[in-house]
Design an enzyme around this catalytic site. Structure first.
Site, PDB file in Angstrom:
ATOM      1  N   PRO A  48      -2.272  -5.370 -15.619  1.00 16.17           N
ATOM      2  CA  PRO A  48      -1.896  -4.129 -16.301  1.00 16.17           C
ATOM      3  C   PRO A  48      -0.700  -4.308 -17.231  1.00 16.17           C
ATOM      4  O   PRO A  48       0.157  -5.163 -17.029  1.00 16.17           O
ATOM      5  CB  PRO A  48      -1.492  -3.191 -15.150  1.00 16.17           C
ATOM      6  CG  PRO A  48      -1.831  -3.910 -13.863  1.00 16.17           C
ATOM      7  CD  PRO A  48      -1.847  -5.361 -14.206  1.00 16.17           C
ATOM      8  N   ASN A 103      -1.596  -7.121  -4.019  1.00 21.44           N
ATOM      9  CA  ASN A 103      -0.897  -6.207  -4.926  1.00 21.44           C
ATOM     10  C   ASN A 103       0.621  -6.193  -4.715  1.00 21.44           C
ATOM     11  O   ASN A 103       1.362  -5.924  -5.651  1.00 21.44           O
ATOM     12  CB  ASN A 103      -1.481  -4.797  -4.708  1.00 21.44           C
ATOM     13  CG  ASN A 103      -0.627  -3.707  -5.307  1.00 21.44           C
ATOM     14  OD1 ASN A 103      -0.607  -3.516  -6.516  1.00 21.44           O
ATOM     15  ND2 ASN A 103       0.103  -2.981  -4.454  1.00 21.44           N
ATOM     16  N   ALA A 148       0.803  -1.231   0.000  1.00 22.93           N
ATOM     17  CA  ALA A 148       0.000   0.000   0.000  1.00 22.93           C
ATOM     18  C   ALA A 148       0.834   1.278   0.000  1.00 22.93           C
ATOM     19  O   ALA A 148       0.281   2.370  -0.116  1.00 22.93           O
ATOM     20  CB  ALA A 148      -0.936  -0.010   1.212  1.00 22.93           C
ATOM     21  N   ARG A 164       7.576  -0.442   4.425  1.00 25.34           N
ATOM     22  CA  ARG A 164       8.105   0.879   4.803  1.00 25.34           C
ATOM     23  C   ARG A 164       7.145   1.595   5.753  1.00 25.34           C
ATOM     24  O   ARG A 164       6.151   2.186   5.329  1.00 25.34           O
ATOM     25  CB  ARG A 164       8.375   1.705   3.537  1.00 25.34           C
ATOM     26  CG  ARG A 164       9.588   1.204   2.753  1.00 25.34           C
ATOM     27  CD  ARG A 164       9.756   1.899   1.443  1.00 25.34           C
ATOM     28  NE  ARG A 164       8.739   1.523   0.474  1.00 25.34           N
ATOM     29  CZ  ARG A 164       8.637   2.036  -0.747  1.00 25.34           C
ATOM     30  NH1 ARG A 164       9.490   2.948  -1.150  1.00 25.34           N
ATOM     31  NH2 ARG A 164       7.680   1.634  -1.573  1.00 25.34           N
ATOM     32  N   TYR A 178      10.294 -12.978 -13.860  1.00 24.78           N
ATOM     33  CA  TYR A 178       9.160 -12.100 -13.528  1.00 24.78           C
ATOM     34  C   TYR A 178       7.904 -12.591 -14.258  1.00 24.78           C
ATOM     35  O   TYR A 178       6.829 -12.718 -13.654  1.00 24.78           O
ATOM     36  CB  TYR A 178       9.461 -10.637 -13.870  1.00 24.78           C
ATOM     37  CG  TYR A 178       8.287  -9.728 -13.573  1.00 24.78           C
ATOM     38  CD1 TYR A 178       7.903  -9.462 -12.257  1.00 24.78           C
ATOM     39  CD2 TYR A 178       7.530  -9.166 -14.604  1.00 24.78           C
ATOM     40  CE1 TYR A 178       6.804  -8.649 -11.981  1.00 24.78           C
ATOM     41  CE2 TYR A 178       6.434  -8.359 -14.337  1.00 24.78           C
ATOM     42  CZ  TYR A 178       6.075  -8.099 -13.024  1.00 24.78           C
ATOM     43  OH  TYR A 178       4.984  -7.305 -12.750  1.00 24.78           O
TER      44      TYR A 178
HETATM   45  P1  NDP Z   1       5.541  -0.075  -6.734  1.00 23.28           P
HETATM   46  O1  NDP Z   1       6.976  -0.448  -6.650  1.00 23.28           O
HETATM   47  O2  NDP Z   1       5.198   1.360  -6.876  1.00 23.28           O
HETATM   48  O3  NDP Z   1       4.738  -0.683  -5.488  1.00 23.28           O
HETATM   49  C1  NDP Z   1       4.994  -1.976  -5.011  1.00 23.28           C
HETATM   50  C2  NDP Z   1       4.414  -2.105  -3.615  1.00 23.28           C
HETATM   51  O4  NDP Z   1       4.658  -3.443  -3.153  1.00 23.28           O
HETATM   52  C3  NDP Z   1       5.064  -1.159  -2.630  1.00 23.28           C
HETATM   53  O5  NDP Z   1       4.055  -0.607  -1.805  1.00 23.28           O
HETATM   54  C4  NDP Z   1       5.977  -2.065  -1.802  1.00 23.28           C
HETATM   55  O6  NDP Z   1       6.007  -1.565  -0.467  1.00 23.28           O
HETATM   56  C5  NDP Z   1       5.213  -3.385  -1.848  1.00 23.28           C
HETATM   57  N1  NDP Z   1       6.066  -4.545  -1.618  1.00 23.28           N
HETATM   58  C6  NDP Z   1       7.098  -4.984  -2.384  1.00 23.28           C
HETATM   59  N2  NDP Z   1       7.664  -6.046  -1.816  1.00 23.28           N
HETATM   60  C7  NDP Z   1       6.976  -6.306  -0.666  1.00 23.28           C
HETATM   61  C8  NDP Z   1       7.094  -7.266   0.359  1.00 23.28           C
HETATM   62  N3  NDP Z   1       8.040  -8.212   0.333  1.00 23.28           N
HETATM   63  N4  NDP Z   1       6.217  -7.230   1.397  1.00 23.28           N
HETATM   64  C9  NDP Z   1       5.263  -6.287   1.449  1.00 23.28           C
HETATM   65  N5  NDP Z   1       5.087  -5.341   0.501  1.00 23.28           N
HETATM   66  C10 NDP Z   1       5.945  -5.351  -0.540  1.00 23.28           C
HETATM   67  O7  NDP Z   1       4.974  -0.899  -7.989  1.00 23.28           O
HETATM   68  P2  NDP Z   1       3.506  -1.049  -8.606  1.00 23.28           P
HETATM   69  O8  NDP Z   1       2.506  -0.277  -7.862  1.00 23.28           O
HETATM   70  O9  NDP Z   1       3.647  -0.836 -10.057  1.00 23.28           O
HETATM   71  O10 NDP Z   1       3.296  -2.613  -8.378  1.00 23.28           O
HETATM   72  C11 NDP Z   1       2.175  -3.166  -7.737  1.00 23.28           C
HETATM   73  C12 NDP Z   1       1.845  -4.502  -8.395  1.00 23.28           C
HETATM   74  O11 NDP Z   1       1.494  -4.266  -9.758  1.00 23.28           O
HETATM   75  C13 NDP Z   1       2.993  -5.502  -8.416  1.00 23.28           C
HETATM   76  O12 NDP Z   1       2.470  -6.779  -8.139  1.00 23.28           O
HETATM   77  C14 NDP Z   1       3.485  -5.442  -9.862  1.00 23.28           C
HETATM   78  O13 NDP Z   1       4.104  -6.623 -10.256  1.00 23.28           O
HETATM   79  C15 NDP Z   1       2.198  -5.180 -10.580  1.00 23.28           C
HETATM   80  N6  NDP Z   1       2.293  -4.623 -11.919  1.00 23.28           N
HETATM   81  C16 NDP Z   1       2.928  -3.431 -12.141  1.00 23.28           C
HETATM   82  C17 NDP Z   1       2.997  -2.915 -13.420  1.00 23.28           C
HETATM   83  C18 NDP Z   1       3.728  -1.668 -13.740  1.00 23.28           C
HETATM   84  O14 NDP Z   1       4.026  -1.426 -14.963  1.00 23.28           O
HETATM   85  N7  NDP Z   1       4.010  -0.803 -12.777  1.00 23.28           N
HETATM   86  C19 NDP Z   1       2.346  -3.609 -14.548  1.00 23.28           C
HETATM   87  C20 NDP Z   1       1.736  -4.846 -14.203  1.00 23.28           C
HETATM   88  C21 NDP Z   1       1.691  -5.315 -12.925  1.00 23.28           C
HETATM   89  P3  NDP Z   1       7.271  -1.611   0.526  1.00 23.28           P
HETATM   90  O15 NDP Z   1       8.505  -1.418  -0.313  1.00 23.28           O
HETATM   91  O16 NDP Z   1       6.972  -0.499   1.481  1.00 23.28           O
HETATM   92  O17 NDP Z   1       7.168  -2.959   1.155  1.00 23.28           O
HETATM   93  C1  8X3 Z   2       4.878  -5.004 -15.263  1.00 23.04           C
HETATM   94  C2  8X3 Z   2       4.740  -4.632 -16.696  1.00 23.04           C
HETATM   95  O1  8X3 Z   2       5.619  -4.958 -19.052  1.00 23.04           O
HETATM   96  O2  8X3 Z   2       7.265  -4.732 -17.285  1.00 23.04           O
HETATM   97  O3  8X3 Z   2       4.246  -6.179 -14.931  1.00 23.04           O
HETATM   98  O4  8X3 Z   2       5.981  -6.727 -17.474  1.00 23.04           O
HETATM   99  S1  8X3 Z   2       5.967  -5.306 -17.647  1.00 23.04           S
END
Ligand code: NDP
Ligand code: 8X3
Length: 252
Positions: free
Chosen positions: A183, A87, A10, A35, A153
């Site tokens: 997405p 997420n 979140a 965090r 990934y």
């Molecule tokens: P961000 O890096 O902005 O957010 C990721 C979030 O996941 C952060 O809040 C981080 O919080 C949390 N997180 C990561 N590792 C852990 C852990 N071990 N335990 C708890 N929390 C964790 O990326 P996005 O918002 O883009 O990513 C969110 C999701 O969307 C992911 O599953 C990603 O794979 C997916 N996604 C993203 C895309 C993109 O292009 N951005 C496209 C498709 C899918 P903290 O570091 O505080 O723990």
């Molecule tokens: C995150 C989007 O295109 O890097 O899932 O796989 S991509």
């Protein structure tokens, strides 16, 4: 009594956007990430803006024992979770399979697959007991296709796709909805994390196109969650207009 959404990851990107949107829709929130300071700031911002209750959980979804303890010790009224947004996730590195970093592979598998499972194992039990709930799994275009150097990934997101389907089958008798949101490119901290803090390389990912923003995905999640009780959206693939597939992108 307000509904409750539990959002993993979140503190940033899609998870943070969901926190804002669900708060605006009158939900109470359980916000989980590693965090702590960011969680505190987000919760304070939302509490100042909306009338809602928030539980913060500082946890790493990879740590099954600690995660389990923190979730199971929530007060009973907080275990009535209506929406779980799985997420938390990340990518680490973009290397061919023969050059892959083993620690990166472990991090992605442990977070994107095992962390999602650990969370679901607990929260789905609460939903089964209450005979309702909606699990949203954040997959990816990388769970539908495989692109060069995306190997591990992509494998984790294909696993999310399979788990999304499996959960829907297993939870069917209990009236629980299960949806994957997949997405394409969303500009969040994702690429910065993938390239381990290299902001220049991260920025280049979105050069010449208008990527999605986190709120685009939060709005899609809200659409899915706000359908009537008899409607479940199994999955949704959402791309920037300039992105046709994982690799075919119209850059100007
Ligand atoms: P961000 O890096 O902005 O957010 C990721 C979030 O996941 C952060 O809040 C981080 O919080 C949390 N997180 C990561 N590792 C852990 C852990 N071990 N335990 C708890 N929390 C964790 O990326 P996005 O918002 O883009 O990513 C969110 C999701 O969307 C992911 O599953 C990603 O794979 C997916 N996604 C993203 C895309 C993109 O292009 N951005 C496209 C498709 C899918 P903290 O570091 O505080 O723990
Ligand atoms: C995150 C989007 O295109 O890097 O899932 O796989 S991509």
């Amino acid at each position: 009594m307000s509904k409750i959404a539990l959002i993993t990851g979140a503190t940033s990107g899609i998870g943070a956007a969901c926190a804002h949107l669900f708060a605006a829709q009158g939900y109470n929130l359980i916000l989980l990430a590693r965090r702590e300071q960011l969680l505190i700031e987000l919760a304070k911002h939302l509490e100042d803006k909306y009338s809602l209750e928030i539980k913060r959980i500082v946890a790493d979804v990879r740590d099954q024992e600690d995660l389990s303890y923190r979730l199971e010790t929530l007060p009973a009224q907080w275990k009535k979770v209506d929406v779980l947004i799985n997420n938390a996730g990340l990518s680490q590195g973009l290397d061919p399979i023969d050059k892959g970093n083993i620690a990166d592979w472990d991090t992605m598998i442990d977070t994107n697959v095992k962390g999602l499972l650990y969370t679901t194992r607990i929260v789905s039990n609460w939903m089964v007991a209450q005979k309702s709930g909606h699990i949203i799994n954040i997959g990816s275009i990388a769970g539908q296709e495989v692109y060069p150097n995306g190997n591990v990934y992509c494998a984790t997101k294909h696993a999310v796709d399979a788990l999304n389907k499996g959960m829907r089958i297993d939870l069917l008798p209990h009236g629980i909805k299960v949806t994957a949101i997949n997405p394409g490119m969303v500009e969040t901290e994702f690429s910065k994390v993938r390239f381990k803090g290299d902001e220049g390389r991260a920025k280049k990912v979105y050069d010449g196109l208008e990527p999605l923003v986190a709120n685009d995905i939060a709005e899609a999640i809200w659409f899915v969650v706000s359908r009537p009780p008899h409607v479940n959206i199994n999955d949704m693939l959402i791309m920037p207009t300039a992105q046709a597939t994982g690799t075919i992108i119209d850059r100007k």
